[in-house]
Design an enzyme around this catalytic site. Sequence first.
Site, PDB file in Angstrom:
ATOM      1  N   SER A 205       0.825  -1.211   0.000  1.00 22.49           N
ATOM      2  CA  SER A 205       0.000   0.000   0.000  1.00 22.49           C
ATOM      3  C   SER A 205       0.859   1.261   0.000  1.00 22.49           C
ATOM      4  O   SER A 205       1.631   1.498  -0.919  1.00 22.49           O
ATOM      5  CB  SER A 205      -0.947  -0.056   1.205  1.00 22.49           C
ATOM      6  OG  SER A 205      -1.849   1.009   1.217  1.00 22.49           O
ATOM      7  N   ASP A 380      -9.966  -5.051  -4.325  1.00 23.55           N
ATOM      8  CA  ASP A 380      -9.301  -4.068  -3.464  1.00 23.55           C
ATOM      9  C   ASP A 380     -10.100  -2.772  -3.459  1.00 23.55           C
ATOM     10  O   ASP A 380     -10.328  -2.168  -4.494  1.00 23.55           O
ATOM     11  CB  ASP A 380      -7.891  -3.815  -4.002  1.00 23.55           C
ATOM     12  CG  ASP A 380      -6.994  -3.114  -3.001  1.00 23.55           C
ATOM     13  OD1 ASP A 380      -7.499  -2.265  -2.245  1.00 23.55           O
ATOM     14  OD2 ASP A 380      -5.789  -3.408  -2.990  1.00 23.55           O
ATOM     15  N   HIS A 411      -7.455  -5.643  -0.096  1.00 19.36           N
ATOM     16  CA  HIS A 411      -6.235  -4.909   0.239  1.00 19.36           C
ATOM     17  C   HIS A 411      -5.495  -5.466   1.454  1.00 19.36           C
ATOM     18  O   HIS A 411      -4.272  -5.598   1.436  1.00 19.36           O
ATOM     19  CB  HIS A 411      -6.591  -3.437   0.479  1.00 19.36           C
ATOM     20  CG  HIS A 411      -5.432  -2.510   0.418  1.00 19.36           C
ATOM     21  ND1 HIS A 411      -4.761  -2.219  -0.758  1.00 19.36           N
ATOM     22  CD2 HIS A 411      -4.803  -1.777   1.379  1.00 19.36           C
ATOM     23  CE1 HIS A 411      -3.791  -1.360  -0.524  1.00 19.36           C
ATOM     24  NE2 HIS A 411      -3.793  -1.090   0.765  1.00 19.36           N
TER      25      HIS A 411
END
Length: 435
Positions: A205, A380, A411
């Site tokens: 991320s 996601d 995610h």
Amino acid sequence: MITLLRTSCCLFILTLFGSILINADFEYSENEVQKIRRYMYEMTIKGYEEFDKNDHYPKSTINVNKPTDQIIAEAGYPSETHTLVTDDGYILKVHRIPCSRNDVDYGKKRPVVFLQHGLLASSADYVLMGPGHALAYELSDAGYDVWMGNYRGNTYSRGHVNDTLSKKDYWTFSWDEMAKYDLPKMLSHMQKVTGQKQFFYIGHSMGTLTYYTACNYHPWIGESTRLMVGYGPHTVVPHLFSPLFRVMADYINDIEWLFDKLGVYDFMPSNVLLDWLAAKVCSKDMQYESLCSNILFLICGYNKHEINSTTLPYIMGHTPAGTSTWNMIHYAQSVESGEWKGLDFGSTEANLKHWNSEKPPNYNYSVVTSPVALFWAPDDWLVVPEDVEILRKNLPNVVQYTRVNEDAYTHLDFLWGMNNLDLVYGPTMELMKKY
């Protein structure tokens, strides 16, 4: 003593849980922070009597209230904590597993890999699931010297050399500063300690965003990277689904509203905002698992097929790990503009003071010279496939582009998914053997 004003409301309890940890002043000692964690854990653990009956996640290897280095040590691995100071005075902590518990030869030279957490996260993400599951242990057992960073403002990196620095000044940062100051400090320290210039980098991320941004400030980072692996990778997120950032983007020009709802300095969402988010996105599965007040799950989504319910209290004991409100606003600006650029402080005067320019700088893809592997999730909420594709098209040296082979994968599954060894970690380590 912490007072629970509405003990009958589970939502408020969990909101307080997240808020206290995020709002912990950076002058708190680690012991004080851990005491708060234990207290809130005890308040939320009711109803989970079956935690430790799952053979895959024994109590001895997962600790909801203990810091990363202790979790590592209790799992039987060598553990180190390195304290660093950035050029702008922020105090960071980096955790290290120098060798496997099965090969405790400190003098042996091993390939170096650096793991960097994402938004509202910490180094604990890479060890929480325990040996046989967590990425840090898998890499260690495969013969790597494993380092795990912590960005400013999270649980482990809340100090500054200037004791008189105001909260406003301390929390005035975003992923710009993490890329410009934090990441190069941690990587250069790792190089110095290990004596190795070349390293592997795995980011999740925001840990990918800051890597690409850092290459704009420090070209040596790309030149020193044997392979960069991105989980949920991105630079811009204009198509994201996440409801929090969508509503933030709608109010991006109203800084006062954002600070009122998100927290004046450090990110501390108001109960009103959390209630709205919970009503907006919570399924029955999430309500059953008591996830509807954990801001990280509200931002990123939840996949019941990958997250083992018995591990949730341990995950929630370490997340959210904290960040600044400005950092969240910076993400919302990316949603609104679709551009990869520095934080816009909202006025010409403020931008001139920070950037010496009326507008923040745009970042450049061409400086990311390292070979890059991208792993993306089909479901996601934060980094949707369209935005990963933007990244793939712009990076100059993408060597692998992998859709995780599970339709519901999202995610946070990159960190805590039960099938990660087959879906993500195994393929990652196979690719690393080639570099």
